[in-house]
Write a protein that holds these residues in place. Structure first.
Motif, short mmCIF file in Angstrom:
data_model
loop_
_atom_site.label_atom_id
_atom_site.label_comp_id
_atom_site.label_asym_id
_atom_site.label_seq_id
_atom_site.Cartn_x
_atom_site.Cartn_y
_atom_site.Cartn_z
N GLN A 45 2.38 -4.19 8.74
CA GLN A 45 1.86 -5.46 8.25
C GLN A 45 1.02 -6.19 9.29
O GLN A 45 0.18 -7.00 8.94
N ASP A 46 1.20 -5.86 10.57
CA ASP A 46 0.38 -6.49 11.61
C ASP A 46 -0.99 -5.81 11.74
O ASP A 46 -1.89 -6.38 12.34
N VAL A 47 -1.15 -4.62 11.18
CA VAL A 47 -2.39 -3.86 11.32
C VAL A 47 -3.21 -3.84 10.04
O VAL A 47 -4.44 -3.90 10.08
N ALA A 48 -2.56 -3.78 8.89
CA ALA A 48 -3.27 -3.65 7.62
C ALA A 48 -2.59 -4.49 6.55
O ALA A 48 -1.37 -4.69 6.58
N SER A 50 -2.09 -5.16 2.23
CA SER A 50 -1.96 -4.31 1.06
C SER A 50 -3.31 -4.12 0.37
O SER A 50 -3.58 -3.06 -0.20
N SER A 51 -4.17 -5.11 0.42
CA SER A 51 -5.49 -4.95 -0.19
C SER A 51 -6.34 -3.93 0.56
O SER A 51 -7.12 -3.19 -0.05
N GLN A 52 -6.20 -3.86 1.88
CA GLN A 52 -6.92 -2.84 2.64
C GLN A 52 -6.43 -1.44 2.28
O GLN A 52 -7.24 -0.51 2.11
N LEU A 53 -5.13 -1.28 2.17
CA LEU A 53 -4.58 0.03 1.79
C LEU A 53 -4.96 0.39 0.36
O LEU A 53 -5.24 1.55 0.05
N ALA A 91 8.20 11.09 5.63
CA ALA A 91 8.00 12.40 6.23
C ALA A 91 6.87 12.36 7.26
O ALA A 91 6.67 13.33 7.98
N LYS A 92 6.15 11.26 7.30
CA LYS A 92 5.09 11.09 8.29
C LYS A 92 5.50 10.00 9.25
O LYS A 92 6.36 9.17 8.94
N GLN A 93 4.86 10.00 10.40
CA GLN A 93 5.14 8.95 11.38
C GLN A 93 4.08 7.87 11.28
O GLN A 93 3.04 8.04 10.64
N ARG A 94 4.35 6.76 11.93
CA ARG A 94 3.48 5.59 11.83
C ARG A 94 2.06 5.91 12.26
O ARG A 94 1.08 5.49 11.62
N HIS A 95 1.89 6.65 13.34
CA HIS A 95 0.54 6.92 13.82
C HIS A 95 -0.23 7.83 12.87
O HIS A 95 -1.46 7.80 12.85
N HIS A 96 0.46 8.64 12.07
CA HIS A 96 -0.24 9.43 11.05
C HIS A 96 -0.85 8.51 10.00
O HIS A 96 -2.01 8.69 9.60
N GLY A 99 -3.75 6.52 11.55
CA GLY A 99 -4.93 7.35 11.79
C GLY A 99 -5.63 7.79 10.53
O GLY A 99 -6.85 7.87 10.47
N GLN A 100 -4.87 8.07 9.47
CA GLN A 100 -5.48 8.61 8.26
C GLN A 100 -5.95 7.53 7.29
O GLN A 100 -6.96 7.72 6.62
N TYR A 101 -5.22 6.42 7.20
CA TYR A 101 -5.51 5.47 6.14
C TYR A 101 -5.91 4.08 6.62
O TYR A 101 -6.50 3.34 5.85
N VAL A 102 -5.58 3.72 7.85
CA VAL A 102 -5.94 2.39 8.33
C VAL A 102 -7.20 2.44 9.18
O VAL A 102 -8.17 1.75 8.92
N VAL A 103 -7.21 3.32 10.18
CA VAL A 103 -8.35 3.40 11.09
C VAL A 103 -9.49 4.15 10.43
O VAL A 103 -10.64 3.76 10.53
#
Length: 132
Positions: A45-48, A50-53, A91-96, A99-103
């Motif tokens: 929630q500090d990075v993205a 819900s509308s961005q996702l 099954a994924k970690q936070r950085h996944h 990296g895939q959906y936020v950045v």
């Protein structure tokens, strides 16, 4: 949380393009419904927001808007459903997720011009295409 993800099942085959299109909309709705729990699970929630996702999910779906074969659409829905299940079941970690959906594909690196002065064009293309 995982109950809603397990309830997502892609039927074996769409009979027509309209049926496959309807399934895409249902998948988008279910993905958008699971976004608040994804934000909570991965503490993003500090990075993205819900509308961005939601716009990222919509952009991923729009990447395949040109496909008009119902079997291919069903295959992509299956892959998307599996990805959603993996994300909601942690099954994924936070950085996944970041990296895939936020950045995104371009990453956090903004200034590539100053570092790439002595690199050959082959290596420049290799580094840009294989960032993730």
């Amino acid at each position: 949380m995982s109950f809603t993800a397990r309830a997502l099942k892609v039927p074996p085959s769409s009979a027509s393009l309209e049926e496959a299109r309807g399934r895409v909309f249902e998948f988008f709705k279910s993905a958008c419904r699971s976004i608040p729990s994804i934000i909570e699970i991965y503490n993003i929630q500090d990075v993205a927001t819900s509308s961005q996702l939601r716009s990222t999910v919509a952009a991923e779906i729009r990447k395949n808007a040109h496909i008009d074969n119902p079997k291919v659409i069903d295959l992509l829905l299956f892959k998307g459903t599996e990805e959603l299940i993996n994300i909601t079941e942690h099954a994924k970690q936070r950085h996944h997720i970041l990296g895939q959906y936020v950045v995104g594909n371009h990453g956090l690196v903004q200034d590539l011009g100053s570092k790439d002065q002595g690199i050959s064009p082959f290596l420049k293309n290799f580094y840009t295409s294989n960032y993730f």
